[in-house]
Design a protein around this motif. Sequence first.
Motif, PDB file in Angstrom:
ATOM      1  N   ALA A  95      -9.268 -54.466  16.221  1.00  0.00           N
ATOM      2  CA  ALA A  95     -10.310 -55.186  16.963  1.00  0.00           C
ATOM      3  C   ALA A  95     -11.245 -55.872  15.978  1.00  0.00           C
ATOM      4  CB  ALA A  95     -11.108 -54.226  17.842  1.00  0.00           C
ATOM      5  N   ILE A  96     -11.540 -57.124  16.264  1.00  0.00           N
ATOM      6  CA  ILE A  96     -12.505 -57.894  15.482  1.00  0.00           C
ATOM      7  C   ILE A  96     -13.781 -57.982  16.303  1.00  0.00           C
ATOM      8  CG2 ILE A  96     -13.039 -60.196  14.582  1.00  0.00           C
ATOM      9  CD1 ILE A  96     -10.071 -60.508  13.933  1.00  0.00           C
ATOM     10  N   GLY A  97     -14.907 -57.832  15.637  1.00  0.00           N
ATOM     11  CA  GLY A  97     -16.193 -57.937  16.322  1.00  0.00           C
ATOM     12  C   GLY A  97     -17.047 -59.000  15.680  1.00  0.00           C
ATOM     13  N   ASP A 115     -14.502 -57.890  10.549  1.00  0.00           N
ATOM     14  CA  ASP A 115     -13.061 -58.100  10.629  1.00  0.00           C
ATOM     15  C   ASP A 115     -12.364 -56.861  11.188  1.00  0.00           C
ATOM     16  OD1 ASP A 115     -10.486 -59.263  10.214  1.00  0.00           O
ATOM     17  OD2 ASP A 115     -10.322 -58.070   8.388  1.00  0.00           O
ATOM     18  N   ARG A 116     -12.657 -55.701  10.649  1.00  0.00           N
ATOM     19  CA  ARG A 116     -12.060 -54.457  11.138  1.00  0.00           C
ATOM     20  C   ARG A 116     -13.125 -53.669  11.891  1.00  0.00           C
ATOM     21  NH1 ARG A 116      -7.676 -52.101   6.958  1.00  0.00           N
ATOM     22  NH2 ARG A 116      -7.123 -54.044   5.944  1.00  0.00           N
ATOM     23  N   ALA A 117     -13.519 -54.174  13.016  1.00  0.00           N
ATOM     24  CA  ALA A 117     -14.542 -53.479  13.789  1.00  0.00           C
ATOM     25  C   ALA A 117     -14.023 -52.126  14.268  1.00  0.00           C
ATOM     26  CB  ALA A 117     -14.982 -54.329  14.971  1.00  0.00           C
ATOM     27  N   GLY A 150     -16.306 -52.899  10.246  1.00  0.00           N
ATOM     28  CA  GLY A 150     -16.120 -54.162   9.569  1.00  0.00           C
ATOM     29  C   GLY A 150     -15.409 -54.154   8.244  1.00  0.00           C
ATOM     30  N   GLY A 151     -15.034 -53.022   7.717  1.00  0.00           N
ATOM     31  CA  GLY A 151     -14.365 -53.015   6.415  1.00  0.00           C
ATOM     32  C   GLY A 151     -13.228 -52.032   6.400  1.00  0.00           C
ATOM     33  N   THR A 209     -14.553 -59.375  19.799  1.00  0.00           N
ATOM     34  CA  THR A 209     -14.166 -60.729  20.178  1.00  0.00           C
ATOM     35  C   THR A 209     -12.661 -60.904  20.278  1.00  0.00           C
ATOM     36  OG1 THR A 209     -14.298 -61.403  17.864  1.00  0.00           O
ATOM     37  CG2 THR A 209     -16.266 -61.740  19.235  1.00  0.00           C
ATOM     38  N   SER A 210     -11.887 -60.039  19.624  1.00  0.00           N
ATOM     39  CA  SER A 210     -10.422 -60.098  19.682  1.00  0.00           C
ATOM     40  C   SER A 210      -9.870 -58.699  19.523  1.00  0.00           C
ATOM     41  CB  SER A 210      -9.855 -60.970  18.560  1.00  0.00           C
ATOM     42  OG  SER A 210     -10.309 -62.288  18.668  1.00  0.00           O
TER      43      SER A 210
END
Length: 178
Positions: A12-14, A18-20, A38-39, A101-102
């Motif tokens: 999942a991207i937030g 990038d790595r939410a 995110g990391g 977001t994805s």
Amino acid sequence: LDETKNSSGFWAIGEGQDRAFQAHIPWGDKVIYFDTGGGCCDGSQRISKNISEFPGANTDDFFLFWHHFVFQKNGDNKQVWIDGTLFHEGVNSSPLTGVFTSLWVGSQASAGNPIHGDIDDFAVFATALSPAEISRLAKGETPDQVRAISVAAAKFTKFTKNADGTLTIEWTGGGTLQ
């Protein structure tokens, strides 16, 4: 899994991350990596443990059968559960973004490194699960049986198989899932 290789179970991207919420279940080195915030590779965002340390998972026969995984972040606490048993936990301070977001299921972002295997069910909960709820899910109860939730709120309206082998899902209420 049909084979343990470099792959992601979900990604999942937030907003700004990038790595939410992301996991390798497991990566080609047989390590389960669970990244949030995110990391990937520092102590504020990742916990990891070799799956061969889970009882019965030290042989290839382990992957001939279905297994239930839960990846959960509750504040700074993160947990990985396998078949209703707490397998690994740690503390990570990087917060989750407020909006995803994805989301990719069965691969990493943009459909890279797909798993060689199948995912039968995938659920996302807004709050942490209790050990009793995790146990019930691992025994085969559905998310709406475990929690009083409405699964009718979002109805899938369209499934499209993309040229790269991914699947795009559209549902009522807006949005798509790849």
